[in-house]
Design a protein around this motif. Sequence first.
Motif, short mmCIF file in Angstrom:
data_model
loop_
_atom_site.label_atom_id
_atom_site.label_comp_id
_atom_site.label_asym_id
_atom_site.label_seq_id
_atom_site.Cartn_x
_atom_site.Cartn_y
_atom_site.Cartn_z
N UNK A 1 1.05 -1.30 -0.23
CA UNK A 1 0.05 -0.06 0.46
C UNK A 1 1.14 1.36 -0.20
N UNK A 2 1.70 1.11 0.79
CA UNK A 2 2.36 2.47 1.24
C UNK A 2 3.36 2.42 -0.49
N UNK A 3 3.85 1.58 -1.02
CA UNK A 3 4.98 1.34 -2.16
C UNK A 3 3.78 2.75 -3.21
N UNK A 4 2.37 1.72 -3.46
CA UNK A 4 0.94 2.28 -4.40
C UNK A 4 1.29 4.05 -3.47
N UNK A 5 0.59 4.42 -3.12
CA UNK A 5 0.83 5.66 -1.70
C UNK A 5 2.31 6.90 -2.27
N UNK A 6 3.38 6.55 -2.39
CA UNK A 6 4.35 7.03 -2.82
C UNK A 6 5.00 7.21 -3.77
N UNK A 7 4.09 7.02 -4.73
CA UNK A 7 4.46 6.83 -6.27
C UNK A 7 4.73 7.66 -6.76
N UNK A 8 3.33 8.91 -6.72
CA UNK A 8 3.29 9.94 -6.98
C UNK A 8 2.19 10.94 -5.82
N UNK A 9 2.55 12.26 -6.27
CA UNK A 9 2.13 13.11 -4.87
C UNK A 9 0.50 13.78 -5.24
N UNK A 10 -0.33 12.31 -6.69
CA UNK A 10 -1.36 12.51 -6.05
C UNK A 10 -1.95 11.22 -5.75
N UNK A 11 -1.36 10.13 -5.82
CA UNK A 11 -1.88 8.79 -4.99
C UNK A 11 -1.51 9.23 -3.49
N UNK A 12 -0.59 10.09 -3.14
CA UNK A 12 -0.11 10.43 -2.20
C UNK A 12 -1.08 11.36 -1.39
N UNK A 13 -1.87 11.66 -2.05
CA UNK A 13 -2.60 12.62 -1.53
C UNK A 13 -4.00 12.71 -0.50
N UNK A 14 -3.66 13.12 0.46
CA UNK A 14 -4.79 12.83 2.11
C UNK A 14 -6.41 13.58 1.33
N UNK A 15 -6.06 12.32 1.11
CA UNK A 15 -8.74 11.74 0.80
C UNK A 15 -9.07 12.72 1.88
N UNK A 16 -9.04 11.77 3.44
CA UNK A 16 -10.02 12.14 4.27
C UNK A 16 -8.66 12.54 5.63
N UNK A 17 -8.86 13.94 6.20
CA UNK A 17 -7.61 13.85 7.26
C UNK A 17 -7.70 13.24 8.65
N UNK A 18 -8.99 12.91 8.87
CA UNK A 18 -9.39 11.99 10.22
C UNK A 18 -8.48 10.87 10.61
N UNK A 19 -8.39 10.29 8.87
CA UNK A 19 -7.78 8.47 9.58
C UNK A 19 -6.51 8.94 9.35
N UNK A 20 -6.25 10.04 7.88
CA UNK A 20 -4.83 9.45 7.56
C UNK A 20 -4.87 9.05 5.77
N UNK A 21 -6.61 8.89 5.70
CA UNK A 21 -6.26 7.94 4.02
C UNK A 21 -5.99 8.46 3.00
N UNK A 22 -5.45 8.20 2.12
CA UNK A 22 -4.99 9.12 1.16
C UNK A 22 -5.24 8.17 -0.20
#
Length: 549
Positions: A446-467
Motif C-alpha cells: 500500500x505504501x509503495x502505491x501511495x509513494x508513487x506520485x503526489x496525486x496518489x499520496x494526496x490525503x483524502x480523509x484528514x481524520x483517518x489519514x486515508x490517501x
Amino acid sequence: MTAHRDHAVSRLRDGFDLLVIGGGVNGLGVAWDAADRGLSVLVIDKGDWGSGTSSWSSRMIHGGLKYLEKLEIGLVRESLRDREWLLRRAPHLVSPLPFVLPFYRNNAHHHLVLRAGMVLYDVLSFDKSLPCHRVYGRKGTAARLPSLCRDGLQGSALYYDAQVAYAERLCVEIMLAARRAGAVTLNHAESVGLTVADGRVTGARVRDVLTGDVHQVRARFTVNVAGPWADSVLADVPAGSKRLIGGTKGTHLVVDPFPGAPNRAMYYEALSDGRPLMVIPWLGRYLIGSTDKRFDGDLDTVRADEEEIDYILTETNRLFPSANLTPGDILYSYTGVRPLPYVPDGAPGDITRRHILHDHRPHLDGLLSVIGGKLTTFRSLAEHVVDEVGARLGRRTRCRTRRLSLPGSPPEGPAAFTRSFAAESGLPEPEARRLARIYGVRAREVATVINASPELGRVVDPASGLRAGEIVFAVRQEEAATLADVLARRTMLGLEPDLGRSAMDAVAEVCAAELGWDEAETERQKTAYRRYLRRFLERDPDPQTASRT
C-alpha cells in the motif's frame, strides 16, 4: 472495470472442478483449500467478499463457552484449535481478548457449574498460547471492576478468547489466499439458477451484477455456501422440498465509552432470560449484544428493532448501573442472520452451531449445501467440505491450510513489523500504524502505491489519514468495485462513528477516476451507500444528510 475483473469474467467460459457459491468467510475458506489442493475453482458472491453474515457478527474468535452447556464438546475443541491457528497465522487481524464472567446468585447457572465449565474450557484448549482462567471472589472482582453491579455478586472468572476487529479484512485476506492458490474470484456475481442435466448439477447461470450480463458456468461439482441465502440458491431445482436454513437474528449496538465501562470484555447472563450477552471493547468504543431471535424477513435489509435495542440497553445498565445508556447513546447498530439449520420449534439458543453438510442425493448429484458455520472455524469447515468434494470427484488429497498463513501475516509478529514499517514507510507514524493494523505486511505494498506520485499520496480523509493511493490499491489489488466495497470492507472507514459519511464524497471522487465512473454513476454509488447505511440505524448528527437517505 479493472484488469482483474476483466480476466475473471473471461475465465467464466472455462470449465471448473468446483463452483463455490457464497463469498463469506466459509465459502472463501472452501475456495482457498480446494485451490490449494489443485482443484480448478471459481468462487462467486452476489455482493462483496464478506458483505453478508461474516460482517455482522460479534467479531469474536472463540471456542464457544456456551456450547459446553449443550455438550457440543467436539465443536468447542474444534473451535479452540482454530482459534489458536488464527492467533498464530493471522496475528495482525486476530488478537487475544480477556473476558470476565461474573458469578451472581440469580444466574441461571450456579457458580460452581460455571467454574467447572472454565476448567473444561482450559482442558479442551490444552495446546493454546493464551493464559488459563483465574477465579476471583466477590472482593477481588469488585476491586477490579468497581462499577459492576454488586447485588448478588459472588465472584468472577477471568479467561481468554480472541477478537478479529476487522472481520471484513479477514474475508479479504482469505480471498487473496484463494486467488494466490489459483482460484478464480469474482464478487458482485450472482447465481441466478443452477443448471441440471440427467439429475446432476453441472454449474450455474451467473449474472454479473455490475453489468447485467449473464454467463453460463460449467463445473463438475458445486458447493452452496451462501449462508442464510442457501435456500434461495436452490430455488427452481429439484433439490428436495426440505427447508435447510432457519436463521436467527443477532443485533449488536455500538456505543462510546460510558460511565463505568469495563477495561475488559464481559460475558454475562441476562437477568431477564438467562441468555449470554457481552460488552466488548472494540476500536476505542464498545460493542454490546447480541440478540438471538428467529427471522424470516428480508435478509438484505435486516436491522435492529426497538425490542432488541431495549433488551440490550436494559441488561447492560443492570450490569453497570452507572452506565445509564439510552437509545441516544447508540452510535449505530448492526444486525446479521445466523445461517443455522431449520428447526421449527424450541428456543433459538438450543439450535446447534455445528456446521452440517447437506448431500442432495438422490434428488440431485454434484451438489452440497453447507448449513451453519462460524467465523472461527472457517478453516476446519473448509477442510471438511473439500475432503468430501475430493472423494466425490476421485481427487483425494490432504489439506495443507493448517500449515499456511494468511497473506498479511507478519513473520516477526505484529508489534515488530509495525515498528519497522513506521520507520521505513515515509508516512506519519499514526498513518503507518493504521495501515499495519489493517493490512499487516501488505501495508508495504500500500505504501509503495501511495509513494508513487503526489496525486496518489494526496490525503483524502484528514481524520483517518486515508490517501488516494490506498483507494487505488483497494480497487486494483483487492477487487473493490463499489463505493461501499472501499469504505466498508477495504479502508474500514465504514466502521467509524459516522460510518464513513464524512469521507464519502472524496473517496467517491478517487473511485470515479480509477473505475471510470461518470457523474451519474458516481451519484448512484453515493446513493447506494446511503441506502446501505439504513441498516445501521445510526445516530446522524447532520439532519441534511439524514434527509438525503
